[in-house]
Design an enzyme around this catalytic site. Structure first.
Site, PDB file in Angstrom:
ATOM      1  N   TYR A 142     -15.389 -25.734  -0.856  1.00  0.00           N
ATOM      2  CA  TYR A 142     -14.506 -26.875  -1.110  1.00  0.00           C
ATOM      3  C   TYR A 142     -13.383 -26.518  -2.083  1.00  0.00           C
ATOM      4  CZ  TYR A 142     -17.267 -30.578   1.124  1.00  0.00           C
ATOM      5  OH  TYR A 142     -17.896 -31.382   2.028  1.00  0.00           O
ATOM      6  N   LYS A 189     -28.509 -19.559   2.446  1.00  0.00           N
ATOM      7  CA  LYS A 189     -28.434 -18.742   3.661  1.00  0.00           C
ATOM      8  C   LYS A 189     -28.406 -17.289   3.196  1.00  0.00           C
ATOM      9  CE  LYS A 189     -27.929 -18.361   8.167  1.00  0.00           C
ATOM     10  NZ  LYS A 189     -28.962 -18.791   9.134  1.00  0.00           N
ATOM     11  N   ASP A 221     -30.618 -23.558   7.827  1.00  0.00           N
ATOM     12  CA  ASP A 221     -30.895 -23.981   9.209  1.00  0.00           C
ATOM     13  C   ASP A 221     -32.333 -24.485   9.329  1.00  0.00           C
ATOM     14  OD1 ASP A 221     -31.632 -21.349   8.678  1.00  0.00           O
ATOM     15  OD2 ASP A 221     -31.056 -20.564  10.639  1.00  0.00           O
ATOM     16  N   ASP A 245     -23.462 -31.332   1.558  1.00  0.00           N
ATOM     17  CA  ASP A 245     -22.706 -32.363   2.275  1.00  0.00           C
ATOM     18  C   ASP A 245     -23.357 -32.633   3.627  1.00  0.00           C
ATOM     19  OD1 ASP A 245     -20.507 -34.094   2.906  1.00  0.00           O
ATOM     20  OD2 ASP A 245     -19.717 -32.486   4.175  1.00  0.00           O
ATOM     21  N   ASP A 249     -25.951 -36.095   4.859  1.00  0.00           N
ATOM     22  CA  ASP A 249     -25.665 -36.998   5.987  1.00  0.00           C
ATOM     23  C   ASP A 249     -26.865 -37.032   6.925  1.00  0.00           C
ATOM     24  OD1 ASP A 249     -23.051 -37.611   5.177  1.00  0.00           O
ATOM     25  OD2 ASP A 249     -22.246 -37.399   7.203  1.00  0.00           O
TER      26      ASP A 249
HETATM   27  C1  IPM Z   1     -19.084 -36.854   0.802  1.00  0.00           C
HETATM   28  C2  IPM Z   1     -17.895 -36.878   1.718  1.00  0.00           C
HETATM   29  C3  IPM Z   1     -16.783 -36.032   1.101  1.00  0.00           C
HETATM   30  C4  IPM Z   1     -17.298 -34.617   0.979  1.00  0.00           C
HETATM   31  C5  IPM Z   1     -15.453 -36.065   1.851  1.00  0.00           C
HETATM   32  C6  IPM Z   1     -14.936 -37.464   2.040  1.00  0.00           C
HETATM   33  C7  IPM Z   1     -14.425 -35.188   1.204  1.00  0.00           C
HETATM   34  O1  IPM Z   1     -18.238 -36.426   2.983  1.00  0.00           O
HETATM   35  O2  IPM Z   1     -18.953 -37.315  -0.354  1.00  0.00           O
HETATM   36  O3  IPM Z   1     -20.139 -36.402   1.228  1.00  0.00           O
HETATM   37  O4  IPM Z   1     -17.238 -33.836   1.947  1.00  0.00           O
HETATM   38  O5  IPM Z   1     -17.780 -34.267  -0.095  1.00  0.00           O
HETATM   39 MG    MG Z   2     -20.316 -36.046   3.228  1.00  0.00          MG
END
Ligand code: IPM
Ligand code: MG
Length: 355
Positions: A142, A189, A221, A245, A249
């Site tokens: 990032y 990894k 993975d 990240d 999710d």
């Molecule tokens: C998160 C989001 C952010 C990230 C984006 C919006 C930049 O997906 O906070 O997880 O990737 O960190």
């Molecule tokens: Mg995210």
């Protein structure tokens, strides 16, 4: 107590969900006799429109002066559809994380008993799932060098970590694991990446300082697979920025809705509390978005920023009660009656005050 909170609602559904969390915080403050002082500031697309900068200096100063930041969401499809846009809302989020030194993002995976049937996973797999992902937030790909060659047909994004960056987050994860079931999974990894090998090297130096904690190393993975297959096997997981990240999710769907998941980002300066979902532009202004992720982020705010555990617990209790009474937004109501963002916020705030 006097609590100074910066309010960064951001874009899309941000303002709607943050407004509900504010209602709930105000109810908590009234019940426990705290004085809340809110200070609004711009971030994201709305800040670009007003100032040209997605994280204006004025916003940063307001965050630095506050005791905690409550954050909504940022992002606007206008920028996603324009790959040539040089200023993007997401840069505001990254700038905020970097300038506030928020190196640790704490994302609990919560399972709500009354929502087990909403999960895409089988009840018996998830019933006892209860783990926290600690995501490194100010390093890795990032923030590495990125660019294109002169003919623009080659691009790169560099992943970099220093031993010091790894050490502080891994230590924090061990300390966190000590407060819980004392199991830490370090996700990397290391069969491919040099940065991952450094993560392991540093982690192996720190592990002996926490002999009570069982340490496990897992490739990313395999971790992605195990989150679905056997989520109960995790307690605390620590990983680098991009892996975190993606895995958070994935983990968020265990609960049945991403709209329910809170997070805390902590580090060198003021901590930030925000739902893990994005700006969900399709729902913006419709009063349908789920405010629970932001409301539970406010619970984390009371607990982490002010060490006010009862205040945090009453919010969680109110959220549980709202779910048990089916006072839920359309993302989880299914065929049953759904409530608006504002109605869910009102119900939870009312429960805090009178429940
Ligand atoms: C998160 C989001 C952010 C990230 C984006 C919006 C930049 O997906 O906070 O997880 O990737 O960190
Ligand atoms: Mg995210």
């Amino acid at each position: 107590m006097q609590l100074n909170i910066a309010l960064l609602s951001g874009d899309g559904i941000g303002p709607e969900v943050v407004a509900q969390a504010v209602k709930v915080c105000n109810a908590v403050a009234q019940k426990y006799h705290h004085q809340l002082h809110w200070k609004e500031a711009l971030v994201g697309a709305i800040a670009i429109e007003a100032t040209g900068n997605p994280y204006p200096d004025e916003t940063h100063e307001i965050c630095m002066a506050a005791d905690a930041v409550l954050f909504g969401a940022i992002g606007d499809p206008k920028y996603d559809h324009d790959p040539k846009a040089t200023v993007r809302p997401e840069q505001g989020l990254l700038a905020m994380r970097k300038k506030l030194g928020l190196y640790a993002n704490i994302r609990p995976t919560l399972v709500f008993p009354s929502l087990l049937h909403k999960s895409p996973l089988r009840r018996d797999l998830i019933e006892n799932a209860d783990f926290v992902v600690i995501r490194e937030l100010t390093g890795g790909v990032y923030f590495g060098d990125r660019g294109r060659n002169e003919t623009r047909d080659k691009a790169w994004d560099v992943v970099e970590y220093t031993a010091a960056e790894i050490e502080r987050i891994v230590k924090l994860a061990y300390e966190y694991a000590m407060q819980r079931r004392k199991k830490l999974t370090i996700v990397d990894k290391a069969n491919i990446l040099e940065t991952s090998r450094l993560w392991r090297e540093v982690s192996q130096r720190i592990a002996p300082l926490f002999p009570e904690v069982e340490t496990e190393y897992l490739f990313v993975d395999a971790a992605a697979m195990r989150i679905i297959q056997w989520p109960e096997s995790f307690d605390v997981m620590v990983t680098e920025n991009m892996f975190g990240d993606i895995l958070t999710d994935e983990a968020s769907v265990i609960s049945g809705s991403m709209g329910m998941m809170p997070s805390a980002s902590i580090g060198l300066h003021t901590s930030v509390f925000e739902p893990i979902h994005g700006s969900y532009p399709q729902a913006a202004g419709k009063n349908i978005a789920n405010p629970v992720g932001t409301i539970l982020s406010a619970a984390m705010l009371f607990e982490y920023a002010f060490n006010l555990k009862d205040e945090a617990d009453i919010i969680r209790k109110a959220v549980d009660a709202s779910l048990e009474h089916n006072i839920v937004t359309v993302d989880i109501s299914g065929d049953a009656k759904s409530y608006s963002t504002g109605e869910v916020g009102d119900w939870i705030a009312d429960f805090v005050q009178n429940g």
